[in-house]
Design an enzyme around this catalytic site. Structure first.
Site, PDB file in Angstrom:
ATOM      1  N   GLY A  22      47.613  42.340  36.077  1.00  0.00           N
ATOM      2  CA  GLY A  22      48.574  41.978  34.703  1.00  0.00           C
ATOM      3  C   GLY A  22      50.171  41.793  35.232  1.00  0.00           C
ATOM      4  N   ASN A 108      37.515  42.087  34.661  1.00  0.00           N
ATOM      5  CA  ASN A 108      36.247  41.996  34.965  1.00  0.00           C
ATOM      6  C   ASN A 108      34.986  42.698  33.816  1.00  0.00           C
ATOM      7  OD1 ASN A 108      36.261  40.771  37.450  1.00  0.00           O
ATOM      8  ND2 ASN A 108      35.999  43.243  38.798  1.00  0.00           N
ATOM      9  N   LYS A 185      30.892  34.811  36.741  1.00  0.00           N
ATOM     10  CA  LYS A 185      31.682  35.429  37.019  1.00  0.00           C
ATOM     11  C   LYS A 185      30.661  37.129  37.400  1.00  0.00           C
ATOM     12  CE  LYS A 185      35.222  36.522  39.229  1.00  0.00           C
ATOM     13  NZ  LYS A 185      35.656  38.633  38.891  1.00  0.00           N
ATOM     14  N   ASN A 189      30.047  39.710  40.020  1.00  0.00           N
ATOM     15  CA  ASN A 189      30.314  40.975  40.284  1.00  0.00           C
ATOM     16  C   ASN A 189      29.217  42.299  40.315  1.00  0.00           C
ATOM     17  OD1 ASN A 189      33.676  39.832  38.463  1.00  0.00           O
ATOM     18  ND2 ASN A 189      33.435  40.817  40.285  1.00  0.00           N
ATOM     19  N   ASN A 193      29.517  43.825  43.889  1.00  0.00           N
ATOM     20  CA  ASN A 193      30.195  45.094  43.413  1.00  0.00           C
ATOM     21  C   ASN A 193      29.644  46.819  43.619  1.00  0.00           C
ATOM     22  OD1 ASN A 193      31.977  42.845  42.618  1.00  0.00           O
ATOM     23  ND2 ASN A 193      32.880  43.944  40.984  1.00  0.00           N
ATOM     24  N   ASN A 203      32.965  43.103  51.753  1.00  0.00           N
ATOM     25  CA  ASN A 203      32.505  42.201  51.012  1.00  0.00           C
ATOM     26  C   ASN A 203      31.468  41.535  51.375  1.00  0.00           C
ATOM     27  OD1 ASN A 203      33.393  43.146  48.327  1.00  0.00           O
ATOM     28  ND2 ASN A 203      34.524  41.740  47.973  1.00  0.00           N
ATOM     29  N   SER A 256      36.322  45.548  43.950  1.00  0.00           N
ATOM     30  CA  SER A 256      37.406  46.536  42.671  1.00  0.00           C
ATOM     31  C   SER A 256      36.699  48.127  42.482  1.00  0.00           C
ATOM     32  CB  SER A 256      37.913  46.337  41.805  1.00  0.00           C
ATOM     33  OG  SER A 256      36.935  45.041  41.403  1.00  0.00           O
ATOM     34  N   GLU A 268      33.754  50.258  36.526  1.00  0.00           N
ATOM     35  CA  GLU A 268      33.042  49.004  35.759  1.00  0.00           C
ATOM     36  C   GLU A 268      32.058  49.122  35.400  1.00  0.00           C
ATOM     37  OE1 GLU A 268      36.860  46.101  34.989  1.00  0.00           O
ATOM     38  OE2 GLU A 268      36.072  46.338  36.662  1.00  0.00           O
TER      39      GLU A 268
HETATM   40  O1  PAF Z   1      36.012  42.524  41.846  1.00  0.00           O
HETATM   41  C1  PAF Z   1      36.352  42.489  42.810  1.00  0.00           C
HETATM   42  O2  PAF Z   1      36.317  42.917  43.102  1.00  0.00           O
HETATM   43  C2  PAF Z   1      36.618  40.648  42.247  1.00  0.00           C
HETATM   44  O3  PAF Z   1      36.107  40.070  41.301  1.00  0.00           O
HETATM   45  C3  PAF Z   1      35.802  40.021  43.513  1.00  0.00           C
HETATM   46  C4  PAF Z   1      35.390  38.146  43.221  1.00  0.00           C
HETATM   47  C5  PAF Z   1      33.959  40.489  44.052  1.00  0.00           C
HETATM   48  C6  PAF Z   1      36.549  39.870  45.267  1.00  0.00           C
HETATM   49  O4  PAF Z   1      36.128  41.162  45.205  1.00  0.00           O
END
Ligand code: PAF
Length: 301
Positions: A22, A108, A185, A189, A193, A203, A256, A268
């Protein structure tokens, strides 16, 4: 043509959720001469200065800031809050949005658009996804680690016509297949995630764990089955390769969700694997690995 020679000034934007993404977009829009107001919390200061390091260049701008209930009409709204806090953050703002106001969800996960379109079918709801890599040095200082692409399209087919116009205003790219891209996407995730949150790892560390790779593959194949049931072309192996390539490209990042879990925040997950589970139920499809990830991450809330 300039405003002085007769053309209208660019429409003003409000930004809800000036975190990393943002903040980046607030600064990008301000740099293009667009009037941006941040939506803060009750009791926040009346202005906020954000800065962005992008290689050798540094962008700094001071924005006016209001709470959701203060201020007048919101002509254009960019929403970059995390999916799971969006409903609470956006609800008090809704009375300030007139019919047909463009609302861009850049976040996301999936599912917020369903709630928003059902709650306010009169709004022009658009969804965007980005591959920009940005992190916060501190609350107000951002670093652009990797410039990506940001694409946008209508949350509903009726809103697609507006995507071109809003894309031009924002400097994004309008695409006709935003739903398919958002599902891709989502698959990435869903695969990265929760596992990084469970293993508390970066990651790239997932790629060195055979058991994690096997789970990622199963998660992607389940997402592909649900996508197919939704009428979208999908291939589980291709989604897995995309997720693995993303983990490789962002190897040094904490996802995240991993960051949320480590900071003791909620996540999330309901808008990632939880969304897949919900859609799978509607189609009568079994998605046991996504259910397992949902349950495991929820125990950490
Ligand atoms: O949520 C996240 O962190 C990102 O979308 C991703 C692509 C997993 C990279 O850290």
């Amino acid at each position: 043509m300039s405003a002085a020679s007769g053309s209208l000034p660019p429409a003003a934007w409000h930004v809800l959720g000036a975190g990393a993404i943002g903040g980046l977009w607030s600064l990008r829009l301000a740099a293009r001469g667009i009037d941006v107001t941040l939506i803060g919390r009750d009791g926040d200061a009346a202005s906020r200065t954000l800065s962005l390091e992008d290689g050798d260049t540094r962008l700094t701008h001071t924005f006016p800031q209001h709470s959701a209930t203060a201020g007048g009409e919101v002509a254009r709204l960019l929403v970059t809050t995390k999916s799971h806090v969006t409903r609470d953050a956006l609800t008090p703002l809704l009375p300030r949005l007139a019919t047909a106001t463009p609302v861009v969800l850049l976040q996301n996960g999936m599912g917020v658009e369903d709630w928003l379109c059902a709650t306010r079918p009169d709004l022009c709801v658009l969804c965007a996804i980005t591959t920009d890599g940005v992190f916060r040095r501190d609350r107000d200082s951002l670093v652009l680690a990797g410039r990506g692409d940001t694409v946008i399209g209508g949350a509903r087919p009726g809103n697609d016509a507006h995507a071109e116009r809003i894309a031009l205003e924002l400097g994004m790219m309008a695409v006709p297949d935003i739903t398919a891209r958002r599902w891709q996407k989502l698959a990435i995730n869903c695969a990265i995630n929760p596992l990084t949150a469970l293993y508390r790892c970066r990651n790239g560390d997932l790629l060195a764990k055979p058991e994690a790779l096997a789970i990622m593959r199963a998660l992607c194949s389940e997402v592909a089955a649900v996508m197919t049931a939704e009428g979208l072309a999908a291939d589980g192996d291709a989604l897995f390769r995309l997720a693995a390539a993303t983990a490789q490209k962002t190897a040094a990042n904490r996802s995240s969700m991993c960051a949320d879990v480590e900071a003791g925040r909620s996540t999330e997950i309901r808008f990632l694997n939880g969304y897949v589970v919900d859609r799978a139920r509607l189609h009568g499809i079994a998605v046991p690995e996504n259910e397992r990830m949902l349950a495991a991450v929820l125990t950490m809330h």
